[in-house]
Design an enzyme around this catalytic site. Structure first.
Site, PDB file in Angstrom:
ATOM      1  N   THR A 235      15.154  51.297  36.278  1.00  0.00           N
ATOM      2  CA  THR A 235      14.830  51.471  34.863  1.00  0.00           C
ATOM      3  C   THR A 235      15.400  50.367  33.985  1.00  0.00           C
ATOM      4  O   THR A 235      16.262  49.594  34.400  1.00  0.00           O
ATOM      5  CB  THR A 235      15.364  52.825  34.349  1.00  0.00           C
ATOM      6  OG1 THR A 235      16.790  52.820  34.388  1.00  0.00           O
ATOM      7  CG2 THR A 235      14.818  53.984  35.165  1.00  0.00           C
ATOM      8  N   ASP A 236      14.916  50.350  32.743  1.00  0.00           N
ATOM      9  CA  ASP A 236      15.478  49.452  31.732  1.00  0.00           C
ATOM     10  C   ASP A 236      16.593  50.201  31.000  1.00  0.00           C
ATOM     11  O   ASP A 236      16.960  51.315  31.389  1.00  0.00           O
ATOM     12  CB  ASP A 236      14.384  48.948  30.790  1.00  0.00           C
ATOM     13  CG  ASP A 236      13.687  50.068  30.018  1.00  0.00           C
ATOM     14  OD1 ASP A 236      14.222  51.204  29.955  1.00  0.00           O
ATOM     15  OD2 ASP A 236      12.605  49.806  29.471  1.00  0.00           O
ATOM     16  N   ALA A 237      17.090  49.634  29.953  1.00  0.00           N
ATOM     17  CA  ALA A 237      18.207  50.235  29.217  1.00  0.00           C
ATOM     18  C   ALA A 237      17.858  51.592  28.608  1.00  0.00           C
ATOM     19  O   ALA A 237      18.748  52.396  28.341  1.00  0.00           O
ATOM     20  CB  ALA A 237      18.688  49.282  28.128  1.00  0.00           C
TER      21      ALA A 237
END
Length: 137
Positions: free
Chosen positions: A20-22
């Site tokens: 995932t991203d942030a």
């Protein structure tokens, strides 16, 4: 192999932080890894171990084209089904239809058309798929 008449192969995947991203949403490049894992497991289910094919027959499979449609995002902890269906086979190439589906609600997250070439392991030149692999039934 009459792949078009068979149900798609399915491989279950869980979304982890590393995917995932942030914001906890799956980063777009992670979907490529999910699709690759499913194709590798599809080959394994056909009795094809890629390292052995490379060592014994001197060929590898490489992606040369991919068309992706992102429909909905996957998020942290989602459980996904990655499906694989071979839609065509040529002398040195395969085409797959793949999807990533969220298990919880059945929604389609990604649709992909993936074209794979059989190439020589030493020079990466197109070469016919060995006859003993992926036989037509």
């Amino acid at each position: 192999m009459s792949a078009t008449a068979r149900a798609p192969f399915s491989w279950r995947i869980r979304v982890y932080w590393e995917d995932t991203d942030a914001g906890g949403v799956v980063y777009h490049a992670s979907y490529l890894r999910f699709l690759e894992r499913a194709r590798s497991e599809w080959l394994r289910a056909q009795g094809i171990e890629q390292a052995r094919v490379r060592a014994e027959q001197g060929v590898v499979f490489v992606v040369y084209a991919m068309d992706l449609k992102f429909r909905r995002p996957a998020v942290l902890d989602d459980e996904l089904d990655a499906t694989v269906r071979m839609v065509s086979r040529r002398a040195a190439a395969l085409e797959f239809a793949q999807t990533l589906l969220r298990v919880a609600d059945g929604s389609t997250l990604v649709e992909a058309t993936v074209r794979v070439a059989c190439v020589s392991a030493d020079g990466f030149r197109p070469t016919p798929i060995p006859r003993n692999l992926l036989r037509e039934s």
